[in-house]
Scaffold this active site. Structure first.
Site, mmCIF file in Angstrom:
data_model
loop_
_atom_site.group_PDB
_atom_site.id
_atom_site.type_symbol
_atom_site.label_atom_id
_atom_site.label_comp_id
_atom_site.label_asym_id
_atom_site.label_seq_id
_atom_site.Cartn_x
_atom_site.Cartn_y
_atom_site.Cartn_z
ATOM 1 C CD GLU A 175 -66.605 -18.070 0.925
ATOM 2 O OE1 GLU A 175 -67.368 -17.972 -0.049
ATOM 3 O OE2 GLU A 175 -67.211 -17.755 1.880
ATOM 4 N N GLY A 176 -65.717 -21.121 -2.481
ATOM 5 C CA GLY A 176 -65.570 -21.965 -3.701
ATOM 6 C C GLY A 176 -66.251 -22.865 -4.172
ATOM 7 C CG ASN A 217 -68.596 -15.289 -2.847
ATOM 8 O OD1 ASN A 217 -68.208 -16.532 -2.439
ATOM 9 N ND2 ASN A 217 -69.630 -14.962 -3.400
ATOM 10 C CD GLU A 275 -71.232 -18.363 -1.220
ATOM 11 O OE1 GLU A 275 -70.830 -18.989 -0.408
ATOM 12 O OE2 GLU A 275 -70.944 -18.743 -2.385
ATOM 13 N NE ARG A 300 -69.982 -13.778 -7.362
ATOM 14 C CZ ARG A 300 -69.155 -14.786 -7.378
ATOM 15 N NH1 ARG A 300 -67.955 -14.571 -7.834
ATOM 16 N NH2 ARG A 300 -69.369 -16.073 -6.735
ATOM 17 C CB SER A 322 -63.647 -15.899 -9.829
ATOM 18 O OG SER A 322 -64.617 -17.019 -9.568
ATOM 19 N NE ARG A 353 -72.080 -17.605 -10.048
ATOM 20 C CZ ARG A 353 -71.532 -17.773 -8.886
ATOM 21 N NH1 ARG A 353 -70.486 -18.458 -8.592
ATOM 22 N NH2 ARG A 353 -72.284 -17.180 -7.697
ATOM 23 C CE LYS A 400 -75.479 -21.540 2.005
ATOM 24 N NZ LYS A 400 -75.253 -20.048 1.599
ATOM 25 C CE LYS A 437 -71.008 -20.151 2.632
ATOM 26 N NZ LYS A 437 -69.751 -19.633 2.216
#
Length: 474
Positions: free
Chosen positions: A368-369, A146, A144, A125, A151, A450, A364, A305
């Site tokens: 992740e997450g 992923n 970024e 994603r 998710s 989002r 950064k 990253k």
């Protein structure tokens, strides 16, 4: 860039009525999460947080993000096959970042042994924000990409229906009809099903590798049910189960609880907290297997990253995608400024600039997450502390993106209904399947919007900061 219902935002009675309809609609549609209080139980659930109203997204930038997704799929796949590039790019990071170093050691070990895996599945994603220039024009800027456990492809497949109903309740029937259909769950399942089919064992299963605590289980079930609809068996297991009951046969076929596994779909394994010594051993077992891993460890490393920062260097994309000048141009057009903090003159200069002007940048780490990035005063303090240490090479620096805020309501269970200034982040899901050297599937698979209140610098839906949204193209 306002949506055509900013008038509604100030109408308290209309908002209250719409919010009551919206929360029931979300529960009816299955926009669900387990609760923080009972994260292991599905008999007590609530709606996943979402916006009351769809958010305005510039049509041209939305279409640009979709158009470049196949290029990003191609790029991630190319990086995953380029040992020399990964070695050179991550050389400084693996000296100071133990998590990346352990992933890298497994990667090298499996390559030296010889890959048993011949079919490769990528589900990624690519996330963007809309950077507002001084003249008021917005540009698409990648935050970024992923490459593991991306998710909300499931729940976002159901969110547009909720927003369609809300707009109708508010008398915006015409606008409701313009919300786009969106079903990433179907697209992700298509990729998994293709990989399962190419693996070539009809009785083998797809294994979702899941976390110990699974609050976001319904998001995963959306994808899982698409596979069951294709008569593909799905099992859910944790690293612990693989360690205790997983094995390889002589041809390195993976068996868990006596069942042959064709595809391992990771929804876990992306942060250091996911691993203890047993889990690292389970990860090595999985990587050695013939089963299709989504992602394999090379593809997980491609999403770091440090790799993202290296891609922004002049000439790098051309080396990775020779013969694809149009793809290179489309990818490069989405990049924000990215800077290396490696030891040496360039890194010293960048660190000094960021300490002097911390509000211009985001710091950064290789994680992740969500919820890991540093901003403003915190960024300055951390850089001050590590500026003369090799530890700084475990971070990259990125220009801070400045989106245009808009008013909306963020609906969360047990939270008061209040208007917030909000900014949004658009994600495009990509799916590709490669067999040997041949790319047999490469497509965009849907989108995720989002939205969060402007006071929150970092964090996604799972981190409890952002909420699910639907784009309204303007």
């Amino acid at each position: 860039m306002a949506a055509p219902w900013q008038d509604v935002v100030r109408d308290a009675a209309a908002v209250r009525e719409a919010a009551a309809v919206a929360t029931d609609a979300a529960l009816l549609a299955g926009v669900l999460m387990r609760t923080a209080e009972q994260p292991h139980a599905s008999d007590v659930v609530n709606y996943a947080p979402f916006t009351l109203l769809p958010s305005a997204v510039p049509r041209a930038l939305f279409e640009q993000a979709y158009a470049v997704q196949q290029d990003f799929n191609l790029l991630v796949d190319a990086i995953s096959q380029n040992k020399e590039f990964l070695e050179q790019t991550l050389a400084s990071t693996i000296k100071v970042d133990d998590f990346t170093a352990r992933l890298f050691r497994i990667y090298v070990q499996v390559l030296e042994e010889g890959l048993a895996q011949t079919v490769f599945l990528g589900i990624n994603r690519s996330d963007y924000m809309f950077d507002c220039g001084l003249d008021g024009t917005a540009a698409l800027r990648q935050i970024e990409i992923n490459t593991i456990a991306a998710s909300f492809g499931g729940l976002t497949s159901r969110t547009a229906d909720v927003h369609r109903l809300v707009l109708k309740v508010l008398g915006k029937t015409e606008e409701a009809s313009h919300l786009l259909p969106n079903n990433p769950a179907k697209g992700l399942a298509l990729g998994i099903a293709k990989a399962w089919e190419l693996y070539g064992s009809p009785r083998a299963v797809v294994m979702f590798l899941v976390e110990e605590v699974q609050r976001n289980i319904f998001d995963q079930r959306c994808v899982e049910n698409e596979l069951w609809n294709r008569n593909i068996r799905v099992i859910r297991r944790r690293f612990r189960d693989v360690f205790e009951r997983g094995s390889l046969d002589a041809s390195r076929r993976l068996f868990v609880d006596g069942q042959e596994v064709a595809v391992v779909y990771y929804r876990e394994g992306y942060v250091p907290q996911n691993y203890d010594q047993q889990n690292w051993e389970a990860r090595l077992l999985l990587e050695r297997a013939r089963a299709v891993k989504c992602p394999d460890i090379a593809t997980q490393l491609a999403g770091t990253k440090k790799v993202q920062q290296e891609l922004s260097r002049p000439g790098t994309l051309e080396k990775l995608l020779p013969g694809h000048p149009e793809a290179v141009a489309r990818i490069r057009a989405t990049f924000a400024g990215l800077y290396s903090l490696d030891e040496g003159e360039e890194g010293d200069r960048i660190a000094a600039t960021a300490i002097a002007e911390p509000d211009r940048f985001v710091l950064k780490p290789q994680r992740e997450g969500g919820g890991n990035n540093l901003y403003g005063e915190e960024l300055r303090q951390v850089l001050e502390k590590i500026k003369d240490s090799p530890e700084r090479t475990s971070y990259i620096l990125m220009d801070k993106i400045k989106p245009q805020p808009a008013l909306n309501y963020l609906l969360r269970a047990h939270s008061p209904l209040q208007v917030s200034e909000c900014i949004s982040e658009l994600g495009i899901f990509g799916v590709y399947v490669r067999q040997g050297r041949e790319l047999v599937l490469n497509q965009a698979a849907g989108h995720l919007l989002r939205t969060k209140a402007v006071e929150h610098a970092d964090g996604g839906v799972a981190a409890g900061v952002a909420v699910l949204d639907t784009p309204y193209l303007v």
